[in-house]
Design a protein around this motif. Structure first.
Motif, PDB file in Angstrom:
ATOM      1  N   ASP A  34       0.705  -1.294   0.051  1.00 17.24           N
ATOM      2  CA  ASP A  34       0.050  -0.084  -0.002  1.00 17.24           C
ATOM      3  C   ASP A  34       0.926   1.258  -0.051  1.00 17.24           C
ATOM      4  O   ASP A  34       1.437   1.843   1.210  1.00 17.24           O
ATOM      5  CB  ASP A  34      -0.993  -0.115   1.355  1.00 17.24           C
ATOM      6  CG  ASP A  34      -1.948   1.111   1.266  1.00 17.24           C
ATOM      7  OD1 ASP A  34      -2.008   1.790   0.111  1.00 17.24           O
ATOM      8  OD2 ASP A  34      -2.831   1.288   2.171  1.00 17.24           O
ATOM      9  N   PRO A  35       1.356   1.790  -1.094  1.00 19.06           N
ATOM     10  CA  PRO A  35       2.441   2.729  -1.359  1.00 19.06           C
ATOM     11  C   PRO A  35       1.643   4.097  -0.570  1.00 19.06           C
ATOM     12  O   PRO A  35       2.567   5.172  -0.458  1.00 19.06           O
ATOM     13  CB  PRO A  35       2.579   2.890  -2.661  1.00 19.06           C
ATOM     14  CG  PRO A  35       1.287   2.213  -3.439  1.00 19.06           C
ATOM     15  CD  PRO A  35       0.928   1.247  -2.511  1.00 19.06           C
ATOM     16  N   TYR A  36       0.246   4.154  -0.346  1.00 15.02           N
ATOM     17  CA  TYR A  36      -0.101   5.455  -0.001  1.00 15.02           C
ATOM     18  C   TYR A  36      -0.519   5.179   1.608  1.00 15.02           C
ATOM     19  O   TYR A  36      -1.172   6.575   1.897  1.00 15.02           O
ATOM     20  CB  TYR A  36      -1.584   5.765  -0.745  1.00 15.02           C
ATOM     21  CG  TYR A  36      -1.112   6.216  -2.107  1.00 15.02           C
ATOM     22  CD1 TYR A  36      -0.870   7.557  -2.652  1.00 15.02           C
ATOM     23  CD2 TYR A  36      -1.176   5.104  -3.247  1.00 15.02           C
ATOM     24  CE1 TYR A  36      -0.510   7.630  -3.874  1.00 15.02           C
ATOM     25  CE2 TYR A  36      -0.964   5.413  -4.561  1.00 15.02           C
ATOM     26  CZ  TYR A  36      -0.502   6.722  -4.914  1.00 15.02           C
ATOM     27  OH  TYR A  36      -0.348   6.930  -6.297  1.00 15.02           O
ATOM     28  N   SER A  37      -0.081   4.176   2.126  1.00 11.16           N
ATOM     29  CA  SER A  37      -0.346   4.347   3.557  1.00 11.16           C
ATOM     30  C   SER A  37       0.953   4.939   4.304  1.00 11.16           C
ATOM     31  O   SER A  37       1.928   5.115   3.224  1.00 11.16           O
ATOM     32  CB  SER A  37      -0.307   2.608   4.060  1.00 11.16           C
ATOM     33  OG  SER A  37       0.838   2.207   3.719  1.00 11.16           O
ATOM     34  N   VAL A  38       0.820   5.267   5.579  1.00  6.70           N
ATOM     35  CA  VAL A  38       2.154   5.900   6.086  1.00  6.70           C
ATOM     36  C   VAL A  38       3.388   5.176   6.038  1.00  6.70           C
ATOM     37  O   VAL A  38       4.324   5.711   5.590  1.00  6.70           O
ATOM     38  CB  VAL A  38       1.530   6.250   7.346  1.00  6.70           C
ATOM     39  CG1 VAL A  38       2.935   6.964   8.104  1.00  6.70           C
ATOM     40  CG2 VAL A  38       0.521   7.305   7.550  1.00  6.70           C
ATOM     41  N   PRO A  39       3.279   3.694   6.370  1.00  4.22           N
ATOM     42  CA  PRO A  39       4.358   3.053   6.116  1.00  4.22           C
ATOM     43  C   PRO A  39       4.886   2.905   4.694  1.00  4.22           C
ATOM     44  O   PRO A  39       5.982   3.097   4.180  1.00  4.22           O
ATOM     45  CB  PRO A  39       3.900   1.653   6.628  1.00  4.22           C
ATOM     46  CG  PRO A  39       3.088   1.897   7.579  1.00  4.22           C
ATOM     47  CD  PRO A  39       2.270   3.020   7.013  1.00  4.22           C
ATOM     48  N   GLY A  40       3.928   2.961   3.551  1.00  3.24           N
ATOM     49  CA  GLY A  40       4.254   3.038   2.254  1.00  3.24           C
ATOM     50  C   GLY A  40       4.813   4.293   1.813  1.00  3.24           C
ATOM     51  O   GLY A  40       5.880   4.179   1.279  1.00  3.24           O
ATOM     52  N   MET A  41       4.655   5.243   2.364  1.00  3.44           N
ATOM     53  CA  MET A  41       4.932   6.596   1.881  1.00  3.44           C
ATOM     54  C   MET A  41       6.340   6.869   2.510  1.00  3.44           C
ATOM     55  O   MET A  41       7.296   7.354   1.880  1.00  3.44           O
ATOM     56  CB  MET A  41       4.319   7.706   2.351  1.00  3.44           C
ATOM     57  CG  MET A  41       2.905   7.816   1.523  1.00  3.44           C
ATOM     58  SD  MET A  41       2.004   9.217   2.048  1.00  3.44           S
ATOM     59  CE  MET A  41       0.963   8.800   3.330  1.00  3.44           C
ATOM     60  N   ILE A  42       6.542   6.252   3.691  1.00  7.59           N
ATOM     61  CA  ILE A  42       8.042   6.202   4.431  1.00  7.59           C
ATOM     62  C   ILE A  42       8.873   5.353   3.510  1.00  7.59           C
ATOM     63  O   ILE A  42       9.959   5.723   3.140  1.00  7.59           O
ATOM     64  CB  ILE A  42       7.765   5.662   5.986  1.00  7.59           C
ATOM     65  CG1 ILE A  42       7.201   6.742   6.811  1.00  7.59           C
ATOM     66  CG2 ILE A  42       9.228   5.562   6.340  1.00  7.59           C
ATOM     67  CD1 ILE A  42       6.933   6.266   7.927  1.00  7.59           C
ATOM     68  N   ALA A  43       8.403   4.282   3.154  1.00 12.08           N
ATOM     69  CA  ALA A  43       9.140   3.287   2.283  1.00 12.08           C
ATOM     70  C   ALA A  43       9.657   4.266   0.964  1.00 12.08           C
ATOM     71  O   ALA A  43      10.794   3.872   0.342  1.00 12.08           O
ATOM     72  CB  ALA A  43       8.719   2.089   1.739  1.00 12.08           C
ATOM     73  N   ARG A  44       8.610   4.747   0.294  1.00 11.67           N
ATOM     74  CA  ARG A  44       9.029   5.669  -1.002  1.00 11.67           C
ATOM     75  C   ARG A  44       9.827   6.819  -0.634  1.00 11.67           C
ATOM     76  O   ARG A  44      10.630   7.259  -1.577  1.00 11.67           O
ATOM     77  CB  ARG A  44       7.835   6.093  -1.402  1.00 11.67           C
ATOM     78  CG  ARG A  44       6.766   5.209  -1.911  1.00 11.67           C
ATOM     79  CD  ARG A  44       5.454   5.497  -2.087  1.00 11.67           C
ATOM     80  NE  ARG A  44       5.271   6.826  -2.766  1.00 11.67           N
ATOM     81  CZ  ARG A  44       4.088   7.409  -2.667  1.00 11.67           C
ATOM     82  NH1 ARG A  44       3.064   7.125  -1.917  1.00 11.67           N
ATOM     83  NH2 ARG A  44       4.219   8.706  -3.390  1.00 11.67           N
ATOM     84  N   ALA A  69      18.612  -3.680   1.604  1.00 10.81           N
ATOM     85  CA  ALA A  69      18.741  -2.508   0.569  1.00 10.81           C
ATOM     86  C   ALA A  69      17.343  -2.202   0.168  1.00 10.81           C
ATOM     87  O   ALA A  69      16.361  -2.996   0.060  1.00 10.81           O
ATOM     88  CB  ALA A  69      19.395  -2.741  -0.817  1.00 10.81           C
ATOM     89  N   PRO A  70      17.042  -0.695   0.030  1.00  8.65           N
ATOM     90  CA  PRO A  70      15.625  -0.595  -0.567  1.00  8.65           C
ATOM     91  C   PRO A  70      15.155  -1.117  -1.475  1.00  8.65           C
ATOM     92  O   PRO A  70      16.039  -1.492  -2.630  1.00  8.65           O
ATOM     93  CB  PRO A  70      15.807   1.118  -0.711  1.00  8.65           C
ATOM     94  CG  PRO A  70      17.098   1.469   0.004  1.00  8.65           C
ATOM     95  CD  PRO A  70      17.956   0.270   0.090  1.00  8.65           C
ATOM     96  N   SER A  71      13.913  -1.160  -1.806  1.00  7.51           N
ATOM     97  CA  SER A  71      13.453  -1.870  -3.175  1.00  7.51           C
ATOM     98  C   SER A  71      13.760  -1.143  -4.305  1.00  7.51           C
ATOM     99  O   SER A  71      13.897  -0.030  -4.224  1.00  7.51           O
ATOM    100  CB  SER A  71      12.056  -2.154  -3.053  1.00  7.51           C
ATOM    101  OG  SER A  71      11.274  -1.012  -2.862  1.00  7.51           O
ATOM    102  N   ALA A  72      13.801  -1.948  -5.412  1.00 12.07           N
ATOM    103  CA  ALA A  72      14.356  -1.133  -6.681  1.00 12.07           C
ATOM    104  C   ALA A  72      13.098  -0.165  -7.046  1.00 12.07           C
ATOM    105  O   ALA A  72      13.336   0.912  -7.541  1.00 12.07           O
ATOM    106  CB  ALA A  72      14.075  -2.264  -7.867  1.00 12.07           C
ATOM    107  N   ASP A  73      11.997  -0.353  -6.866  1.00 14.73           N
ATOM    108  CA  ASP A  73      10.649   0.554  -7.000  1.00 14.73           C
ATOM    109  C   ASP A  73      10.944   1.705  -6.174  1.00 14.73           C
ATOM    110  O   ASP A  73      10.727   2.801  -6.619  1.00 14.73           O
ATOM    111  CB  ASP A  73       9.405  -0.074  -6.681  1.00 14.73           C
ATOM    112  CG  ASP A  73       9.095  -1.219  -7.716  1.00 14.73           C
ATOM    113  OD1 ASP A  73       9.777  -1.593  -8.669  1.00 14.73           O
ATOM    114  OD2 ASP A  73       8.186  -1.974  -7.366  1.00 14.73           O
TER     115      ASP A  73
END
Length: 225
Positions: free
Chosen positions: A46-56, A203-207
């Motif tokens: 869920d890239p638009y959740s708070v954890p998802g935004m932090i990962a981005r 490492a962070p994901s490639a996306d």
């Protein structure tokens, strides 16, 4: 379950009964209360959740991407921060409905309301600061600076999210098979077999780290604030 058993056979039998009880909806103590299990999805799910935004929001994200993430967090209608502000304000209003001033020397309810009201004001101040910072992000360079300059300013992230504690691979392993790709499994196996796997951070994901093409960024959606 007791900590010690007189024999290994009794310990195995107790463990089997324990697992059967859980499988049939009971808890570890033997009651009929269903076991509550909470699914914790990977931030990338869920890239638009708070954890998802932090990962981005990685160090290699472009200024345009960071400004967009801040805008998502601070959006007036569905932003996480305005919703959190309203939640704290609702808690303050709940306390307000229970205020009495009959005892001028002891009023813990009013003290509770004071703290919740102060937290609400601070959160609204944060919203205003983010609005200003969002417009300033565009002036930040896209290139990383020399690491020696970063020592002048402390890092602020606590890194206490589940994905940081367990690592991205540990959470990805909990995903259903449909959400995992053979390539991701191959990369996970390669990292696990590496002699540096115990000391190297995930490492962070490639996306999350891939940069967009050099073409002009797409226009940002209008603010809803």
């Amino acid at each position: 379950m007791p900590e010690f058993y007189p024999s290994i056979g009794e310990a195995i039998g107790a463990a089997m009964q324990h697992n059967i009880r859980l499988a049939h909806g009971g808890d570890a103590s033997g009651s009929d209360t269903p076991l509550q299990v909470r699914h914790l999805p990977h931030p990338s799910a869920d890239p638009y959740s708070v954890p998802g935004m932090i990962a981005r929001l990685t160090e290699t994200a472009t200024p345009h991407e960071v400004a967009g993430i801040i805008e998502e967090v601070n959006g007036a209608l569905v932003g996480a921060l305005p919703q959190l502000t309203e939640l704290v304000a609702a808690a303050a209003d709940w306390t307000r409905a229970r205020l009495t001033f009959e005892n001028p020397h002891h009023n813990p309810t009013f003290e509770t309301w004071t703290r919740l009201a102060a937290a609400t004001r601070l959160l609204r101040d944060v919203q205003e600061e983010l609005e200003v910072a969002e417009d300033m992000i565009a002036a930040c360079p896209a290139e990383l600076s020399d690491p020696k300059y970063r020592n002048e300013v402390p890092a602020l992230r606590t890194r206490e999210l589940l994905s940081d504690v367990l690592g991205s691979d540990a959470i990805a392993d909990a995903l259903p098979p449909a959400a995992q790709s053979p390539e991701a499994d191959r990369q996970r196996a390669a990292r696990a077999s590496s002699p540096h796997a115990a000391t190297r951070r995930s490492a962070p994901s490639a996306d999350a780290t891939s940069e967009p093409p050099a073409s002009a960024p797409p226009p940002r959606s209008p603010r809803t604030r």
